[in-house]
Write a protein that holds these residues in place. Structure first.
Motif, short mmCIF file in Angstrom:
data_model
loop_
_atom_site.label_atom_id
_atom_site.label_comp_id
_atom_site.label_asym_id
_atom_site.label_seq_id
_atom_site.Cartn_x
_atom_site.Cartn_y
_atom_site.Cartn_z
N ASN A 56 0.83 -1.21 0.00
CA ASN A 56 0.00 0.00 0.00
C ASN A 56 0.86 1.25 0.00
O ASN A 56 1.03 1.90 1.02
CB ASN A 56 -0.93 0.01 1.22
N HIS A 57 1.35 1.61 -1.19
CA HIS A 57 2.27 2.74 -1.28
C HIS A 57 1.61 4.08 -0.97
O HIS A 57 2.27 5.03 -0.59
CB HIS A 57 2.88 2.80 -2.69
N ASN A 58 0.29 4.13 -1.18
CA ASN A 58 -0.39 5.42 -0.99
C ASN A 58 -0.77 5.69 0.47
O ASN A 58 -1.33 6.72 0.78
CB ASN A 58 -1.62 5.49 -1.89
N ILE A 59 -0.47 4.76 1.36
CA ILE A 59 -0.75 4.99 2.78
C ILE A 59 0.57 5.09 3.54
O ILE A 59 1.48 4.30 3.32
CB ILE A 59 -1.59 3.83 3.39
N ASP A 60 0.63 6.09 4.42
CA ASP A 60 1.81 6.26 5.24
C ASP A 60 1.57 5.58 6.59
O ASP A 60 0.71 6.02 7.35
CB ASP A 60 2.05 7.77 5.39
N LEU A 80 -0.72 3.54 12.92
CA LEU A 80 -1.32 4.82 12.56
C LEU A 80 -1.19 4.94 11.05
O LEU A 80 -0.10 4.78 10.49
CB LEU A 80 -0.58 5.96 13.26
N GLN A 81 -2.30 5.20 10.38
CA GLN A 81 -2.28 5.33 8.92
C GLN A 81 -2.66 6.74 8.54
O GLN A 81 -3.64 7.28 9.02
CB GLN A 81 -3.29 4.38 8.28
N GLN A 82 -1.88 7.33 7.65
CA GLN A 82 -2.22 8.63 7.09
C GLN A 82 -2.54 8.43 5.63
O GLN A 82 -1.70 7.97 4.86
CB GLN A 82 -1.05 9.60 7.22
N ARG A 83 -3.77 8.74 5.27
CA ARG A 83 -4.17 8.59 3.87
C ARG A 83 -4.56 9.95 3.31
O ARG A 83 -5.21 10.73 4.00
CB ARG A 83 -5.41 7.69 3.77
N ASP A 84 -4.19 10.19 2.08
CA ASP A 84 -4.67 11.40 1.41
C ASP A 84 -6.09 11.14 0.97
O ASP A 84 -6.34 10.25 0.15
CB ASP A 84 -3.79 11.72 0.20
N ALA A 85 -7.00 11.88 1.53
CA ALA A 85 -8.39 11.70 1.13
C ALA A 85 -8.71 12.78 0.11
O ALA A 85 -8.42 13.95 0.31
CB ALA A 85 -9.29 11.84 2.35
N ASN A 86 -9.29 12.38 -1.03
CA ASN A 86 -9.65 13.32 -2.07
C ASN A 86 -11.14 13.59 -1.96
O ASN A 86 -11.95 12.72 -2.21
CB ASN A 86 -9.30 12.72 -3.43
N ASN A 87 -11.47 14.81 -1.55
CA ASN A 87 -12.88 15.09 -1.29
C ASN A 87 -13.58 15.76 -2.48
O ASN A 87 -14.44 16.60 -2.32
CB ASN A 87 -13.02 15.98 -0.06
N GLY A 88 -13.19 15.39 -3.66
CA GLY A 88 -13.85 15.96 -4.84
C GLY A 88 -13.08 17.16 -5.38
O GLY A 88 -12.14 17.64 -4.76
N GLY A 104 -8.86 22.90 -8.41
CA GLY A 104 -8.22 21.59 -8.26
C GLY A 104 -8.87 20.81 -7.12
O GLY A 104 -9.83 21.28 -6.50
N PRO A 105 -8.36 19.60 -6.88
CA PRO A 105 -8.97 18.75 -5.87
C PRO A 105 -8.77 19.29 -4.45
O PRO A 105 -7.78 19.96 -4.19
CB PRO A 105 -8.26 17.41 -6.04
N ILE A 106 -9.73 19.03 -3.59
CA ILE A 106 -9.57 19.39 -2.18
C ILE A 106 -8.84 18.23 -1.51
O ILE A 106 -9.34 17.11 -1.47
CB ILE A 106 -10.93 19.58 -1.49
N SER A 148 -7.25 16.43 1.81
CA SER A 148 -7.19 16.42 3.26
C SER A 148 -6.56 15.11 3.68
O SER A 148 -6.51 14.16 2.90
CB SER A 148 -8.59 16.55 3.86
N VAL A 149 -6.05 15.08 4.88
CA VAL A 149 -5.39 13.87 5.35
C VAL A 149 -6.30 13.16 6.34
O VAL A 149 -6.83 13.76 7.26
CB VAL A 149 -4.04 14.19 6.02
N GLN A 150 -6.49 11.87 6.08
CA GLN A 150 -7.31 11.07 6.97
C GLN A 150 -6.37 10.27 7.87
O GLN A 150 -5.44 9.64 7.38
CB GLN A 150 -8.16 10.14 6.09
N MET A 151 -6.59 10.33 9.18
CA MET A 151 -5.75 9.58 10.12
C MET A 151 -6.57 8.44 10.71
O MET A 151 -7.66 8.66 11.22
CB MET A 151 -5.31 10.48 11.27
N ILE A 152 -6.01 7.24 10.64
CA ILE A 152 -6.71 6.08 11.22
C ILE A 152 -5.76 5.39 12.19
O ILE A 152 -4.63 5.06 11.82
CB ILE A 152 -7.12 5.06 10.13
N SER A 153 -6.20 5.19 13.42
CA SER A 153 -5.34 4.43 14.33
C SER A 153 -6.08 3.23 14.86
O SER A 153 -7.30 3.24 15.06
CB SER A 153 -4.84 5.32 15.47
#
Ligand code: ADP
Ligand code: MG
Length: 340
Positions: free
Chosen positions: A124-128, A216-224, A229-231, A233-238
């Motif tokens: 999962n390269h897109n998740i930190d 802890l996962q940091q995902r770039d969330a694309n909110n449309g 350009g796209p908005i 935001s970073v989604q954090m999941i623990s």
């Protein structure tokens, strides 16, 4: 996600060579093609999973633990317990023994979960991901840090933060980058676990050991998109996964313990008693209104945010098949039966 009650698996180990040597017979077996176990002539119990003497470490991992690892990555907490009398296969099953010298197919749950987690991270390269591990022991209601022996027991406390997450203040959390790094922490911590010899003449684990992987996962969330350009935001999941090798469930009288050792047994049993009460309160269909007695012991306080609610829990009850352990095996089956 719906609330999931505690799932219960029972694993019967094979007779050991010393038991065969003493001519012990088998008194507990799975009923073929069912999820049932028969003990003695006619006492039958039903569980979510049943593993007989030929079950492999991979069988146990694949059916009980893999789904929990998947939900861990989705953001849910998970707990697996190994319950049973000393010598029934708890450490073998959970995989907290001498991991370095263990053959690949003999590896238990923890090493398999570590490997799978890092496999998922590499895919999962897109998740930190940030991964931390801790390893503590509950011995006579005191907490000990198995990763930092210099820490005084009095400096470790259980706290609940604003969000209801359990935090163990003062326990070392090691940030890790690879499966190998986690394995060496597991190996080092397991080596210092409290063990002592009882009159049963076995090295018996008198403590609960809790190995925890927090992610802890940091995902770039694309909110449309907007005109600009796209908005982003970073989604954090623990989320976290607890692997618990419980103290031996054997009764005080059988080991003939007296004095200090007797006191030790009573305190250990009070932890298991509290855990049994929490688990059966969670399994009660009327539990929404019922009080869940988490506060009664350290072990249940530590696991509060990972037992019940949205967390996934599996209890693996380990059983000796030998006729000489009939009473303890029956007790273990009864204890586990309360969890459903
Ligand atoms: P516990 O942690 O409950 O005291 P152990 O995990 O140390 O018990 O197991 C006791 C002994 O039985 C060990 O020698 C272990 O290797 C062996 N054993 C336990 N479960 C199995 C199994 N499923 N298959 C083969 N050997 C087992
Ligand atoms: Mg053990």
């Amino acid at each position: 996600m719906d609330e999931i009650p505690v799932k219960v698996a029972v694993r019967i180990r094979p007779l050991l060579s010393k038991e065969i040597l003493h001519n012990h017979q088998v008194c507990v077996r799975p009923v073929p093609n069912t999820q049932q176990i028969i003990i003695g002539k006619d006492r039958v119990f039903t569980f979510d999973h049943v593993f007989g003497k030929s079950s492999t470490q991979d069988d146990v991992y694949s059916s009980c633990i893999k789904p929990l690892l998947v939900s861990l990555i989705e953001g849910y907490n998970a707990t697996v317990f190994a319950y049973g009398q000393t010598g029934s296969g708890k450490t073998y099953t959970i995989g907290g023994g001498h991991v370095a010298s263990c053959a690949e197919e003999e590896k238990g749950i923890i090493p398999r979960a570590i490997q799978e987690l890092f496999q998922a991270i590499s895919e999962n390269h897109n998740i930190d991901f940030t991964v931390k591990v801790s390893y503590i022991e509950v011995y006579k209601e005191d907490l000990r840090d198995l990763l930092e022996l210099e820490t005084n027991v009095k400096d470790i406390h259980i706290r609940e933060d604003e969000k209801g997450n359990t935090v163990i203040v003062g326990a070392k959390e090691c940030q890790v980058e690879s499966a190998d790094e986690v394995m060496s922490l597991l190996e080092a911590g397991s080596a210092v676990r409290h063990t002592s010899t009882t009159q049963m003449n076995e090295r018996s684990s008198r403590s609960h050991a809790i190995f925890t992987m927090s992610i802890l996962q940091q995902r770039d969330a694309n909110n449309g998109a907007t005109e600009n350009g796209p908005i982003k935001s970073v989604q954090m999941i623990s989320s976290k996964f607890h692997f618990v090798d419980l103290a031996g469930s054997e009764r005080v009288t059988k080991t003939g313990n007296t004095g200090e050792r007797f006191k030790e047994s009573i305190q250990i049993n009070s932890g298991l008693l509290a855990l049994g009460n929490v688990i059966s309160a969670l399994a009660d269909p009327k539990r929404k209104s019922a009080h869940v007695p988490y506060r009664d012991a350290k072990i249940t306080r530590i696991l509060k945010d990972s037992l019940g609610g949205n967390a996934n829990t599996v209890m693996i009850t380990c059983i000796s098949p030998s006729t000489s352990d009939f009473d303890e095996s029956l007790n273990s089956l009864k204890y586990s039966n309360r969890a459903k």
